[in-house]
Design an enzyme around this catalytic site. Structure first.
Site, mmCIF file in Angstrom:
data_model
loop_
_atom_site.group_PDB
_atom_site.id
_atom_site.type_symbol
_atom_site.label_atom_id
_atom_site.label_comp_id
_atom_site.label_asym_id
_atom_site.label_seq_id
_atom_site.Cartn_x
_atom_site.Cartn_y
_atom_site.Cartn_z
ATOM 1 N N ASP A 132 37.575 43.995 37.477
ATOM 2 C CA ASP A 132 37.988 44.434 36.141
ATOM 3 C C ASP A 132 36.758 44.922 35.383
ATOM 4 O O ASP A 132 35.636 44.480 35.659
ATOM 5 C CB ASP A 132 38.610 43.270 35.362
ATOM 6 C CG ASP A 132 40.025 42.965 35.817
ATOM 7 O OD1 ASP A 132 40.698 43.886 36.290
ATOM 8 O OD2 ASP A 132 40.445 41.803 35.695
ATOM 9 N N ASP A 191 42.851 38.369 35.800
ATOM 10 C CA ASP A 191 42.984 37.270 34.839
ATOM 11 C C ASP A 191 44.429 37.025 34.404
ATOM 12 O O ASP A 191 44.749 35.975 33.870
ATOM 13 C CB ASP A 191 42.114 37.516 33.596
ATOM 14 C CG ASP A 191 42.401 38.875 32.939
ATOM 15 O OD1 ASP A 191 43.392 39.529 33.323
ATOM 16 O OD2 ASP A 191 41.630 39.261 32.039
ATOM 17 N N ASP A 251 48.326 39.717 37.874
ATOM 18 C CA ASP A 251 47.219 39.896 38.819
ATOM 19 C C ASP A 251 47.334 38.967 40.018
ATOM 20 O O ASP A 251 46.693 39.188 41.048
ATOM 21 C CB ASP A 251 45.875 39.612 38.125
ATOM 22 C CG ASP A 251 45.508 40.662 37.099
ATOM 23 O OD1 ASP A 251 45.932 41.817 37.274
ATOM 24 O OD2 ASP A 251 44.804 40.334 36.133
#
Length: 884
Positions: free
Chosen positions: A326, A624, A628
């Site tokens: 990310d 997170d 995901d």
């Protein structure tokens, strides 16, 4: 108590709590004394005494103890006592190693404990779930694990997955109204939430009604009492290898015994020597040492802000070839700041010195843009002394701060408007909406989110104080503004609204988020973490590709990726729309040339992971959110965020980043590689030492020589010389080039990279030089066998202690500073001191069958001991120079 039947006021009265302020510290402390900590009791652990005695259940140790008993019965009391002492000390070392591993596991459990938000004395506090007591007010949202049994008081589109309790995989929609007149099952209690279940949608607030073993989960705690010890692939390989080595060692030991008896040695002496040699030679402790090495590595990772949840991840880290990370918070600082506003075709720089509060009154759209950004927001501003702190999401915090900078105060705005319903942000919608009522009683909907999505949802736009149709020309104006801001690495948040002409609120987002009026954009930046650029470069040198995955605009992602050195000349950026149009097979053809995926949803991550894995990559994937979790679980190394990560993501992951930092991933990979290399180091050292011990006895018997080592000396070598340095190798620092090598292939054998040859060659030479030293001294004075045995004993020990420094490097003993591992230096020095003690302290000499030796003899010992290491190291350097 049937809390599901009660109204809020009655629950507050029964539990003596207050929903507005929570409970005081004193009440909480009293309740904790009464109810205990909010945790499930664990199954009975093995007592320390049983753990200690379990160290002696190994078959070869039992045989040795039996042989020791025979020694005692035959009057060999000194030998019997000495062997018993060594076995006892060995047991103590094993006991403390297992206890250390156990304690590190407990520390891991503590660090992995779920976090919850509790209201205490009017302040929301984030703490471990074990702190909760009945009566506590708890707040929860999408991705959180419920920390206790709760009566729900506020529910905004709340859905909770309760399969752990009910077996029902479909999430349960939660309500707040009392349930009367029936005897419901757990699955029917829609106004209750239970410990251990997961929030999959929405948010809410509730009162804790039960904790610990009194919860619904506590009542079935026997189902989750025992946690099976996880065995890593490497441990399994070593267990299989150990069985082969045990067979070989026993056959060679048997050959030594038979050869000794055949050449006239006493059968009892050869039996005891054979058992001692077998105990010393069989590497039954290899899996245990690997466990300790992994445990110590896990503790080092914790100090570097990485928690390993699944032990095989430590090994897999060394194989990682791609890191999919990310952007926000992981590669950037997660300190969002609004720098630009756009509305009515104009961009205003918030950081310019020319701004004044008088200008805001003129530009109503921008004022409305900022005001609505405050209302459609779950974060709050707190003033702590001279510092302004954001409590909540960094992006929402940036919207609050931009309004604050323009003189729009959150507390005043929220007094003028009341929020009547919320439609929480969802990563698939990329939007959040609220229904608000102003002081005149008018209701309207405010929506904020991704500009491209809001453009599609909007029919009109505020333009210079007037509402105009959002035609293709104005749509292009907005899109150009988004691109212009994104080109400066700014993330854009759009805001829109719609009047609501009814008191009946729509139930689904689809009904709310359409026909909107677009207001404007807020452009914010989250600066890159300064350490990430270096970490990305180190990963590249290590043969690991870094892929940025973000929900941000492609231009924003491109700008940040370029700053961080992620994009090479030939690398591409792909957005979510293009990704949607590709099949897995088509993505496989392109995926290795894509360094940035922008405007993607969490669902896209699974597609990316699959494509990379199909191309043969070992993939580390960060995440997170709840959505995901599938990608995290599917990745070879699933990584969740410790700060922003939801409990769902953490449960699916094998590694948790306590600081949400990309550089920590790099550090974890480096540590993972080092742990594997350290395991290879002590395998090399232990097996080479064992080969040397067996061969010196075997060759002596085949040459009809006396025993070069007596049983007690063999056991002493196994305990002192083999044990301490081998453990110290497990603490070795990484070699300088550990992050400049290609990733290890996951199917690479333990003996790859010529490790098998190094073990055999060094072990052979250790055995030969020990035997030569023995023969030289023995034939010098054949009537003084103990002297020759002392020389052989000392040569074997010193050869191993010199060889251990060679094991620190794949290249040569000369390639590393010998004092770089202080633990190894201390272990070697300790072994030498103990060797000198058994040779020169009179009281120990009869126990270990040693005699004092002359200083000149040490020249022979050290000279012969250096040959196995320096002969081969010298030949390596010669070959290297010849090639050059």
């Amino acid at each position: 108590m049937k809390y599901h039947e009660m109204e809020q006021a009655e629950i507050e009265r029964v539990l003596n709590t207050n929903v507005s302020n929570g409970m005081s510290s004193k009440i909480v402390e009293n309740r904790r004394k009464k109810y205990g900590w909010n945790e499930l009791s664990e199954g009975e652990k093995q007592s320390a005494i049983l753990l200690f005695f379990s160290q002696f259940k190994d078959f070869m140790v039992l045989v040795l103890l039996g042989a020791t008993l025979v020694s005692g019965l035959l009057g060999e009391y000194i030998d019997a006592i000495a062997i018993m002492a060594i076995v006892f000390i060995n047991g103590i070392l094993g006991f403390f190693q297992e206890r250390k591993a156990e304690k590190s596991l407990e520390a891991l459990k503590s660090l992995s404990a779920p976090q919850i938000l509790l209201l205490r004395e009017g302040i929301w506090v984030k703490t471990d779930s074990r702190d909760a007591v009945p009566g506590d007010i708890i707040k929860f949202a999408t991705g959180d694990k419920i920390g206790a049994d709760i009566r729900i008081l506020i529910a905004n589109n709340l859905e909770i997955e309760e399969s752990a309790l009910t077996g029902e995989s479909i999430p349960t929609t939660k309500t707040t109204h009392p349930i009367l007149g029936i005897q419901p099952s757990l699955g029917d209690l829609s106004n209750m939430a239970f410990m251990g279940t997961l929030v999959t949608r929405g948010n809410g607030i509730g009162i804790v009604t039960a904790t610990g073993m009194t919860t619904a989960m506590g009542k079935i705690a026997d189902m989750i009492q025992s946690v099976n010890a996880l065995i890593t692939p490497l441990q399994r390989k070593l267990e299989q290898l150990g069985k082969i080595l045990i067979t070989v060692a026993l056959l060679l030991t048997l050959l030594v015994v038979i050869a000794g008896i055949y050449h006239g040695h006493d059968a009892y002496t050869m039996f005891l020597a054979g058992v001692s040699l077998a105990v010393a030679a069989i590497p039954e402790g290899l899996p245990a040492i690997v466990t300790v090495a992994l445990s110590l590595g896990v503790q080092r990772m914790i100090r570097q802000k990485a928690i390993v949840r699944k032990l095989p991840a430590v090994e897999t880290l060394g194989c990682a070839s791609v890191i999919c990370s990310d952007k926000t918070g992981t590669m950037t600082q997660n300190k969002m700041t609004v720098t630009h506003l756009w509305s009515s075709g104009k961009i205003r720089n918030m950081t310019a010195d020319t701004e004044s509060s008088n200008e805001w009154a003129v530009e109503n759209e921008m004022k409305q843009l900022l005001t609505f950004g405050v209302l459609c927001n779950n974060s709050t501003i707190k003033i702590l002394g001279e510092e302004t702190v954001i409590d909540g999401d960094p992006t929402e915090g940036a919207l609050l701060m931009s309004a604050h900078q323009a003189g729009i105060q959150q507390n005043i705005i929220r007094q003028q408007f009341s929020i009547e319903k919320e439609y929480p942000f969802d990563s698939s919608r990329k939007l959040m909406s609220v229904i608000v009522k102003d002081s005149h009683g008018k209701r309207f909907i405010i929506t904020k989110g991704a500009p491209d999505v809001l453009i599609e949802k909007s029919e009109s736009i505020l333009w210079n104080g007037k509402q105009r149709l959002l035609n293709s020309e104005l749509q292009n104006e907005v899109k150009n503004a988004v691109n212009e801001l994104a080109g400066e690495a700014l993330r854009t948040i759009a805001v829109a609204f719609k009047p609501l002409h009814t008191n009946v609120f729509p139930q689904r987002e689809q009904e709310v988020e359409k026909g909107l009026t677009f207001i404007g954009l807020q452009g914010m930046i989250d600066p890159p973490r300064p350490e990430v650029k270096k970490a990305v470069e180190e990963c590249r040198q290590a043969g690991i590709k870094t892929v940025m995955i973000t929900g941000d605009h492609a231009a924003t992602a491109h700008a940040i990726a370029k700053q961080l050195g992620i994009l090479n000349v030939d690398d591409q950026v792909m957005d979510g729309q293009a990704l949607n149009e590709l099949s897995i097979e088509e993505l496989e053809e392109k995926v290795e040339h894509i360094a940035v995926f922008a405007r993607v949803t969490p669902e896209h991550k699974l597609k990316i992971v699959t494509a990379l894995q199909n191309k043969g990559h070992i993939v580390a994937m960060t995440g997170d959110g709840v959505n995901d979790a599938p990608a995290i679980k599917a990745a070879d190394i699933g990584i969740s965020m410790g700060i922003t990560g939801t409990d769902v993501a953490k449960e699916a992951s094998s590694l948790i980043l306590l600081d949400d930092n990309f550089a920590t991933i790099k550090a974890a990979i480096k540590e993972g590689r080092n742990i594997y290399e350290n395991i290879r180091k002590f395998i090399r050292y232990l097996l080479a030492s064992n080969v040397g011990e067996i061969l010196v006895m075997l060759f002596a018997m085949l040459l009809s020589l006396p025993l070069p080592l007596v049983p007690i000396q063999i056991l002493w070598v196994n305990l002192v010389t083999d044990g301490l340095p081998a453990m110290a190798l497990g603490l070795d620092q990484p070699e300088e080039n550990v992050m400049k090598r290609r990733p290890r292939h996951p199917k690479e054998g333990v003996f790859s990279r010529k490790l098998g040859w190094k073990i055999v060659s060094r072990g052979f030479l250790i055995g030969i030089v020990t035997l030569i030293a023995f023969i030289v001294v023995y034939y010098r004075d054949m009537n003084n066998l103990p002297y020759a045995q002392t020389i052989a004993f000392s040569t074997l020990v010193m050869a191993q202690l010199i060889h251990v420094f060679d094991c620190r490097s794949e290249v040569s003993v000369f390639s590393r500073n010998p004092f770089g591992n202080k633990y190894l230096v201390a272990a070697v020095v300790s072994s030498i001191v103990l060797l000198l003690a058994v040779i020169y302290i009179p009281v120990l000499q009869p126990i270990f069958h040693t005699v004092p030796i002359l200083l000149s003899d040490w020249l022979l010992i050290i000279g012969m001991s250096a040959i196995p290491t320096f002969l081969l190291a010298g030949s390596f350097i010669f070959q290297k120079k010849a090639k050059a």
